[in-house]
Every structure is written in structure tokens, then in C-alpha cells.
Design a protein around this motif. Structure first.
Motif, mmCIF file in Angstrom:
data_model
loop_
_atom_site.group_PDB
_atom_site.id
_atom_site.type_symbol
_atom_site.label_atom_id
_atom_site.label_comp_id
_atom_site.label_asym_id
_atom_site.label_seq_id
_atom_site.Cartn_x
_atom_site.Cartn_y
_atom_site.Cartn_z
ATOM 1 N N SER A 146 2.724 -6.911 9.515
ATOM 2 C CA SER A 146 2.723 -5.777 8.394
ATOM 3 C C SER A 146 4.258 -5.125 8.699
ATOM 4 N N LEU A 147 4.730 -4.620 7.747
ATOM 5 C CA LEU A 147 5.797 -3.669 7.719
ATOM 6 C C LEU A 147 5.441 -2.363 7.414
ATOM 7 N N GLN A 148 5.716 -1.016 8.119
ATOM 8 C CA GLN A 148 5.193 0.285 7.568
ATOM 9 C C GLN A 148 6.270 1.216 7.770
ATOM 10 N N TYR A 149 6.470 2.025 6.947
ATOM 11 C CA TYR A 149 7.036 3.138 7.215
ATOM 12 C C TYR A 149 6.173 4.575 6.911
ATOM 13 N N GLY A 150 6.389 5.606 7.858
ATOM 14 C CA GLY A 150 5.587 6.539 7.557
ATOM 15 C C GLY A 150 6.266 8.006 7.626
ATOM 16 N N SER A 195 2.106 -5.936 3.795
ATOM 17 C CA SER A 195 1.354 -7.080 4.903
ATOM 18 C C SER A 195 1.345 -8.245 4.281
ATOM 19 N N SER A 245 3.840 -4.676 12.897
ATOM 20 C CA SER A 245 2.744 -4.981 13.518
ATOM 21 C C SER A 245 2.417 -6.782 13.291
ATOM 22 N N ILE A 247 2.835 7.249 3.525
ATOM 23 C CA ILE A 247 2.894 5.863 4.165
ATOM 24 C C ILE A 247 3.294 4.581 3.341
ATOM 25 N N TYR A 249 8.581 4.025 12.027
ATOM 26 C CA TYR A 249 8.712 2.594 11.536
ATOM 27 C C TYR A 249 7.857 1.838 12.273
ATOM 28 N N THR A 250 7.057 0.825 11.793
ATOM 29 C CA THR A 250 6.243 -0.089 12.812
ATOM 30 C C THR A 250 6.115 -1.422 11.997
ATOM 31 N N GLN A 279 0.958 -1.046 0.104
ATOM 32 C CA GLN A 279 -0.093 -0.054 0.105
ATOM 33 C C GLN A 279 0.842 1.122 0.158
ATOM 34 N N LYS A 284 3.336 0.575 2.982
ATOM 35 C CA LYS A 284 3.170 -0.521 3.946
ATOM 36 C C LYS A 284 3.187 -1.983 3.069
#
Length: 163
Positions: A133-137, A123, A158, A119, A155-156, A86, A121
Motif C-alpha cells: 500500500s501507498l498512503q499520504y496523510g 492498496s 507498506s 488520508i 508519506y507511507t 480509500q 491510500k
């Protein structure tokens, strides 16, 4: 679509007095935010959502009335091996209508506010009950006063479950 929001704040309204002084009023600040939005949703191997919004805020407090524009883009696509990707981008700018020339104790104010959100992402559903999921914002908040803005990188990782 169209949205009208009446916002009541728990802070006093401000008015510009004689000589450009800022006066604190006895009543609370309240705003009427009107927003008109147009969007497009397309699926061609990936889902793409494009949205434009025009915002107009009328306030009983000096310095809070504005006209603004917001652009949003979201793209969702399957990447590989059950992994989906995403991308979300939100850009907003506002022009304030009735700012005082200066506020005591500061330099002069600019009459714009900008906000950017980006963002990225990835997942994956690992099992029918577990996902990851791995996310950068990237978040940028421009401000009307010098030094009152921020830029953040978040950085997330989840782990999701449904019981």
C-alpha cells in the motif's frame, strides 16, 4: 451510539483563583467525556461511511471543559487491476467553556481547537500472502495557545504479509 468515558490524568487540576490567577490543586485532573454519534453507511459501487459526533467534556480542571463536533467521511472503492483506493477525512472543532482570559507568560488564548486529518491510500493484494500500500496523510492540529499547533505531511509505503 452513545459513549461515556471517565478519564483520569496524572497531572494536577487547575482552578482560577482571585484576580484571575491560576492555582494548582492537590487533586488530579479528571474529565467526563460524553459523545453521541449518528452515522450512515451506503454502498453504491463504492462504500461510503458518514459520521457526525457531538462531544461534551466536563472537567474538574479549569480550561479543559468543552463542547465539540466531529465529522468523518470514509470512501472505499476498487480503482483498477486489483488496486483499491480509500479516502478518509476527519474534521473536529471544540469550543472551550471556561478558559481564563490569559495565562501568565503568554498572550491571550483563543477558545477554539480544530483538528483535521485527511488520508489517501491505494492498496493491492499481490498474492494471497503479500500486499502493498501507498498512503499520504495530512494532519493539522489546531491549538488553544498561539504557536502550539502543527501541520504534518506523512508519506507511507507498506509491505504486508500474513504467515
Amino acid at each position: 451510539g452513545a459513549v461515556w468515558r471517565w478519564l483520569e490524568y496524572d497531572r494536577p487540576a487547575l482552578q482560577i483563583g482571585p484576580g484571575g490567577q491560576i492555582l494548582v490543586m492537590s487533586h488530579s485532573q479528571s474529565d467526563l467525556l460524553r459523545e453521541v454519534t449518528a452515522g450512515l453507511l451506503v454502498y453504491r459501487g463504492m462504500l461510503v461511511r458518514l459520521t457526525y459526533s457531538f462531544l461534551h467534556n466536563r472537567s474538574n480542571s479549569s480550561g479543559y471543559g468543552f463542547r465539540g463536533h466531529r465529522f468523518e467521511v470514509m470512501v472505499v472503492r476498487h480503482l483498477f487491476s486489483g488496486v483499491d483506493g480509500q479516502v478518509y477525512v476527519n474534521l473536529q472543532t471544540r469550543n472551550y467553556e471556561d478558559l481564563p482570559v490569559s495565562i501568565p507568560g503568554t498572550a491571550s488564548e483563543a477558545d477554539e481547537y480544530e483538528q483535521s486529518i485527511i488520508i489517501l491510500k491505494m492498496s493491492r493484494e499481490v498474492t494471497s500472502r503479500w500486499g502493498a500500500s501507498l498512503q499520504y496523510g495530512f494532519f493539522r492540529n489546531g491549538a488553544r495557545q498561539a504557536g502550539a499547533f502543527y501541520r504534518k505531511h506523512v508519506y507511507t509505503l507498506s509491505i504486508d504479509t500474513s504467515l
